[in-house]
Design a protein around this motif. Structure first.
Motif, PDB file in Angstrom:
ATOM      1  N   GLN A 323      54.783  56.929  57.635  1.00 17.29           N
ATOM      2  CA  GLN A 323      53.456  56.925  57.029  1.00 17.29           C
ATOM      3  C   GLN A 323      52.421  56.443  58.048  1.00 17.29           C
ATOM      4  O   GLN A 323      52.258  55.252  58.285  1.00 17.29           O
ATOM      5  CB  GLN A 323      53.453  56.034  55.789  1.00 17.29           C
ATOM      6  N   LEU A 324      51.737  57.415  58.626  1.00 20.22           N
ATOM      7  CA  LEU A 324      50.695  57.172  59.621  1.00 20.22           C
ATOM      8  C   LEU A 324      49.335  57.324  58.958  1.00 20.22           C
ATOM      9  O   LEU A 324      49.166  58.181  58.084  1.00 20.22           O
ATOM     10  CB  LEU A 324      50.848  58.184  60.764  1.00 20.22           C
ATOM     11  N   THR A 325      48.349  56.529  59.376  1.00 19.05           N
ATOM     12  CA  THR A 325      47.023  56.572  58.755  1.00 19.05           C
ATOM     13  C   THR A 325      45.933  56.681  59.813  1.00 19.05           C
ATOM     14  O   THR A 325      46.143  56.377  60.997  1.00 19.05           O
ATOM     15  CB  THR A 325      46.752  55.312  57.912  1.00 19.05           C
ATOM     16  N   TRP A 326      44.743  57.091  59.353  1.00 11.84           N
ATOM     17  CA  TRP A 326      43.583  57.073  60.236  1.00 11.84           C
ATOM     18  C   TRP A 326      43.269  55.660  60.715  1.00 11.84           C
ATOM     19  O   TRP A 326      42.807  55.471  61.832  1.00 11.84           O
ATOM     20  CB  TRP A 326      42.357  57.648  59.502  1.00 11.84           C
ATOM     21  N   GLN A 327      43.523  54.680  59.873  1.00 14.46           N
ATOM     22  CA  GLN A 327      43.259  53.300  60.275  1.00 14.46           C
ATOM     23  C   GLN A 327      44.139  52.903  61.453  1.00 14.46           C
ATOM     24  O   GLN A 327      43.691  52.195  62.367  1.00 14.46           O
ATOM     25  CB  GLN A 327      43.478  52.339  59.104  1.00 14.46           C
ATOM     26  N   ASP A 328      45.389  53.353  61.460  1.00 15.89           N
ATOM     27  CA  ASP A 328      46.266  53.095  62.605  1.00 15.89           C
ATOM     28  C   ASP A 328      45.646  53.661  63.876  1.00 15.89           C
ATOM     29  O   ASP A 328      45.626  53.004  64.922  1.00 15.89           O
ATOM     30  CB  ASP A 328      47.643  53.744  62.394  1.00 15.89           C
ATOM     31  N   MET A 329      45.149  54.884  63.786  1.00 12.29           N
ATOM     32  CA  MET A 329      44.538  55.529  64.948  1.00 12.29           C
ATOM     33  C   MET A 329      43.295  54.768  65.395  1.00 12.29           C
ATOM     34  O   MET A 329      43.067  54.582  66.598  1.00 12.29           O
ATOM     35  CB  MET A 329      44.193  56.982  64.612  1.00 12.29           C
ATOM     36  N   HIS A 330      42.495  54.350  64.425  1.00 12.15           N
ATOM     37  CA  HIS A 330      41.283  53.602  64.739  1.00 12.15           C
ATOM     38  C   HIS A 330      41.620  52.275  65.423  1.00 12.15           C
ATOM     39  O   HIS A 330      40.972  51.886  66.415  1.00 12.15           O
ATOM     40  CB  HIS A 330      40.486  53.342  63.468  1.00 12.15           C
ATOM     41  N   ASP A 331      42.617  51.589  64.904  1.00 16.65           N
ATOM     42  CA  ASP A 331      43.003  50.309  65.497  1.00 16.65           C
ATOM     43  C   ASP A 331      43.485  50.497  66.931  1.00 16.65           C
ATOM     44  O   ASP A 331      43.160  49.682  67.815  1.00 16.65           O
ATOM     45  CB  ASP A 331      44.099  49.650  64.652  1.00 16.65           C
ATOM     46  N   LEU A 332      44.240  51.540  67.173  1.00 18.39           N
ATOM     47  CA  LEU A 332      44.695  51.819  68.536  1.00 18.39           C
ATOM     48  C   LEU A 332      43.523  52.172  69.439  1.00 18.39           C
ATOM     49  O   LEU A 332      43.488  51.794  70.615  1.00 18.39           O
ATOM     50  CB  LEU A 332      45.719  52.963  68.528  1.00 18.39           C
ATOM     51  N   SER A 333      42.555  52.888  68.881  1.00 21.90           N
ATOM     52  CA  SER A 333      41.400  53.311  69.677  1.00 21.90           C
ATOM     53  C   SER A 333      40.576  52.131  70.178  1.00 21.90           C
ATOM     54  O   SER A 333      39.851  52.261  71.173  1.00 21.90           O
ATOM     55  CB  SER A 333      40.505  54.245  68.849  1.00 21.90           C
ATOM     56  N   GLN A 334      40.676  51.000  69.523  1.00 18.72           N
ATOM     57  CA  GLN A 334      39.935  49.816  69.951  1.00 18.72           C
ATOM     58  C   GLN A 334      40.487  49.218  71.240  1.00 18.72           C
ATOM     59  O   GLN A 334      39.769  48.481  71.947  1.00 18.72           O
ATOM     60  CB  GLN A 334      39.949  48.744  68.852  1.00 18.72           C
ATOM     61  N   VAL A 335      41.733  49.528  71.581  1.00 22.56           N
ATOM     62  CA  VAL A 335      42.343  48.923  72.777  1.00 22.56           C
ATOM     63  C   VAL A 335      42.810  49.957  73.793  1.00 22.56           C
ATOM     64  O   VAL A 335      43.159  49.603  74.924  1.00 22.56           O
ATOM     65  CB  VAL A 335      43.537  48.015  72.397  1.00 22.56           C
ATOM     66  N   VAL A 336      42.844  51.240  73.406  1.00 23.41           N
ATOM     67  CA  VAL A 336      43.265  52.296  74.331  1.00 23.41           C
ATOM     68  C   VAL A 336      42.009  52.907  74.966  1.00 23.41           C
ATOM     69  O   VAL A 336      41.206  53.521  74.274  1.00 23.41           O
ATOM     70  CB  VAL A 336      44.072  53.394  73.610  1.00 23.41           C
ATOM     71  N   PRO A 337      41.826  52.750  76.261  1.00 24.04           N
ATOM     72  CA  PRO A 337      40.611  53.274  76.898  1.00 24.04           C
ATOM     73  C   PRO A 337      40.720  54.768  77.193  1.00 24.04           C
ATOM     74  O   PRO A 337      41.823  55.326  77.260  1.00 24.04           O
ATOM     75  CB  PRO A 337      40.536  52.471  78.195  1.00 24.04           C
ATOM     76  N   LEU A 338      39.587  55.390  77.406  1.00 25.23           N
ATOM     77  CA  LEU A 338      39.531  56.794  77.797  1.00 25.23           C
ATOM     78  C   LEU A 338      39.678  56.879  79.309  1.00 25.23           C
ATOM     79  O   LEU A 338      38.819  56.397  80.042  1.00 25.23           O
ATOM     80  CB  LEU A 338      38.205  57.413  77.356  1.00 25.23           C
ATOM     81  N   ILE A 339      40.768  57.483  79.782  1.00 29.55           N
ATOM     82  CA  ILE A 339      41.032  57.521  81.224  1.00 29.55           C
ATOM     83  C   ILE A 339      41.132  58.948  81.758  1.00 29.55           C
ATOM     84  O   ILE A 339      41.586  59.163  82.882  1.00 29.55           O
ATOM     85  CB  ILE A 339      42.309  56.741  81.587  1.00 29.55           C
ATOM     86  N   CYS A 340      40.703  59.903  80.962  1.00 30.90           N
ATOM     87  CA  CYS A 340      40.838  61.303  81.357  1.00 30.90           C
ATOM     88  C   CYS A 340      39.581  62.065  80.963  1.00 30.90           C
ATOM     89  O   CYS A 340      39.060  61.880  79.864  1.00 30.90           O
ATOM     90  CB  CYS A 340      42.074  61.892  80.679  1.00 30.90           C
ATOM     91  N   LYS A 341      39.112  62.935  81.857  1.00 33.19           N
ATOM     92  CA  LYS A 341      37.970  63.788  81.545  1.00 33.19           C
ATOM     93  C   LYS A 341      38.311  65.239  81.887  1.00 33.19           C
ATOM     94  O   LYS A 341      38.308  65.628  83.057  1.00 33.19           O
ATOM     95  CB  LYS A 341      36.726  63.345  82.317  1.00 33.19           C
TER      96      LYS A 341
END
Length: 606
Positions: A323-341
């Motif tokens: 059971q995966l949620t959007w909140q899980d993704m959001h929480d990860l997004s707070q600490v996972v930086p964007l390193i690719c363009k």
């Protein structure tokens, strides 16, 4: 050491999924056999399995005590560039597996439609539901109970999620994806976008637009921008479901041929290990677990991948009892930086990304920062961390040519010095509901808007309003009635040149919709996948022209100001979807779950 937030999110998923995951694994254990699956078949049934095969294949299939048989699920068609290279894969796979005394058969073909063909037309309303149709087709192919492992051939938007969802219901078997790779680089994606925008502004005609498009989409292979198709490949490799480094090698390269040979060898070993040593750890249902799902989402966020996958990976996880949620993704997004363009997040295409280090670089950065689980087992029977070491060496061997550091820095960043401190996707919440924004391609100055709403029911009406100069002001375009329950949740890319033009002329612009935009989401602030959708009584249906709407991708706010929903009446009216086969999918629309629940029309738990 794993980052504490990544560890916490993983643990949250595991705890939330404890019962459903156990039920799934128990079902997979029941389906597992101590000898080749077809050994359970009667003689008449087995004769049907053998009838079409050559003498070598028949000899293997007749041995129901040790002879193994691999099922091939293919999305081949020669209309779509990404899947055209799969034409000769089944024969290649069969000949490679014969070397190991294993037979192979095409268990089934699955549909593979292209959103690029159907954009803006009625056929797009089948697009999302094609994913579940693919899952069902995969299950039909494997239901013959004649296979001991799976080779999955699929790349694009709904095809990979559908194949994986269907295959997971046979998760007691080992599986591997064999990608086919991207087409060679054509004109730049930015040039293509400029011509599209010039077209909607009336500056160029059909001939110029077509010439531009065929210069971009010109040969077999996936589109070269970082959309849903290439995001799929990124996530599959992050989960260890394909060979390390194989995602973005071009279809006609010698390296691709070598990957295919190695992939066949790997699935042969996995099938033998799974059957004779009963090593359940390398079976698909065990490879796909909470940790590998988190790795996939981290890779999505770090690379600014497709927003479509915020729907699809919830559905994939559910197929494995997770059971995966959007909140899980959001929480990860707070600490996972964007390193690719990679376009639309930058100017480079996927081929440039691959040659500059590709997945090996990205995963290596994330693993060293503790943002991915390096201990998860992959289809290679090694850990992800071990795979990345191998992939890095592979990249160095095949791309020995030195690249200028300046070029690499335009495409790849480090975790310590990222392009953005947060991941490429953001969850919005407020009195309208929830929505997803792909922020990786949106400049910081365009991430906040406060403007009046202009409400539409059809994307073609938005285009007409633009052509009539009715949108030449700061505006939040509200496009409702585009959710899965309403009309199958089509992608709305015909709006991007229009809204992009308004933004380039100095207006503050945003889109708010219960529809989709996907991996090609670009420079315009777009709150998509809004739930609840209009057809389900969502507040998006109660927004009126002139309402003041605030969308803030920095704080996650999505609100209509000074409104009392109780004073308003619903406006949405159900429109029967007929033509282009849409009426055949009415049962899907009736039973589909909301976007934040995976937009699933299949009931796993019935």
């Amino acid at each position: 050491m794993i980052h504490k937030i990544v560890a916490q999110v993983t643990r949250n998923i595991e705890l939330r999924s404890e019962d459903t995951r156990k039920q799934y694994l128990d079902l997979m254990a029941q389906m597992a056999q101590e000898k080749p699956t077809r050994g359970q078949l009667g003689c008449t049934n087995l004769a049907h399995v053998m009838a079409s095969q050559d003498d070598v294949g028949k000899l293997i299939l007749k041995d129901t005590t040790s002879g193994l048989n691999v099922g091939i699920l293919t999305a081949y068609n020669d209309m779509l560039s990404a899947h055209q290279p799969y034409y000769r894969y089944p024969e290649m796979i069969k000949q490679q597996l014969y070397k190991y005394g294993i037979s192979a058969q095409v268990a089934g073909g699955v549909p593979a439609m292209c959103d690029g063909v159907t954009q803006g037309y009625a056929g797009m309303e089948l697009s999302l539901f094609s994913r579940d149709a693919i899952a069902l087709s995969t299950a039909v192919g494997l239901s013959h109970q004649s296979f001991d492992a799976m080779v999955l051939l699929g790349i694009c938007d709904k095809i990979v999620p559908g194949l994986l969802m269907g295959a997971l219901r046979f998760g007691h078997l080992p599986a591997i994806f064999l990608p086919a790779g991207p087409m060679a680089t054509g004109i730049s994606n930015s040039e293509k976008a400029q011509v599209r925008q010039a077209y909607v502004e009336g500056k160029v005609g059909d001939a110029e637009l077509l010439e531009s498009e065929v210069s971009a989409y010109h040969s077999p292979g996936t589109c070269t921008f970082y959309g849903t198709a290439n995001s799929n490949q990124m996530l599959l490799e992050a989960m260890g479901l394909m060979l390390p480094g194989s995602a973005f090698e071009q279809p006609d390269s010698n390296v691709r041929e070598k990957f295919n040979e190695e992939g066949c060898e790997q699935i042969a070993h996995n099938a033998q290990l799974s059957m004779h040593k009963q090593n359940s750890a390398i079976q698909l249902g065990h490879l796909v677990n909470a940790k590998s799902i988190v790795n996939a989402i981290v890779a999505l966020l770090a690379t600014g991948g497709s927003s479509n996958l915020t729907i699809h990976w919830i559905a994939i996880a559910k197929a494995a009892g997770i059971q995966l949620t959007w909140q899980d993704m959001h929480d990860l997004s707070q600490v996972v930086p964007l390193i690719c363009k990679v376009y639309p997040n930058g100017s480079a295409d996927i081929n440039a990304f691959h040659k500059l280090g590709g997945t090996a670089y990205v995963f290596n950065e994330l693993l060293h920062a503790g943002l991915m689980h390096g201990d998860v087992l992959t289809t290679t029977q090694k850990t992800l961390a071990q795979d990345v070491i191998h992939s890095t060496r592979h990249w160095q061997n095949y791309y020995a040519k030195k690249v200028k550091s300046a070029q690499q820095k335009q495409v790849l960043a480090t975790v310590k010095m990222p392009f953005d401190e947060k991941g490429g996707l953001t969850l919005l919440s407020g009195n309208i509901g929830q929505a997803i924004i792909k922020v990786s391609a949106v400049k910081p100055e365009h991430r906040i808007i406060r403007a009046q709403a202009k409400v539409f029911l059809d994307q073609l009406d938005v285009i007409k309003a633009f052509q009539n100069n009715e949108l030449n002001h700061d505006v939040v375009v509200i496009l409702k009635g585009q959710g899965p329950k309403a009309n199958g949740m089509p992608e709305l890319h015909k709006l991007m040149p229009v809204l992009g033009s308004l933004q380039d002329h100095g207006f503050k612009v945003a889109l708010l919709t219960d529809g989709r935009l996907s991996g090609a989401s670009g420079k315009v602030l777009s709150a998509i996948h809004c739930v609840p959708e209009a057809a389900a009584g969502g507040f998006i249906d109660l927004i009126h022209d002139g309402d003041t709407v605030v969308i803030n991708a920095e704080t996650g706010e999505m609100n209509v100001l000074n409104v009392d929903w109780h004073e308003r009446t619903p406006q949405y009216k159900n429109i029967k979807q007929k033509g282009v086969g849409r009426e055949l999918f009415s049962v899907f629309r009736k039973h589909v779950t909301p976007a934040d629940k995976g937009a699933i029309s299949i009931d796993w738990d019935e």
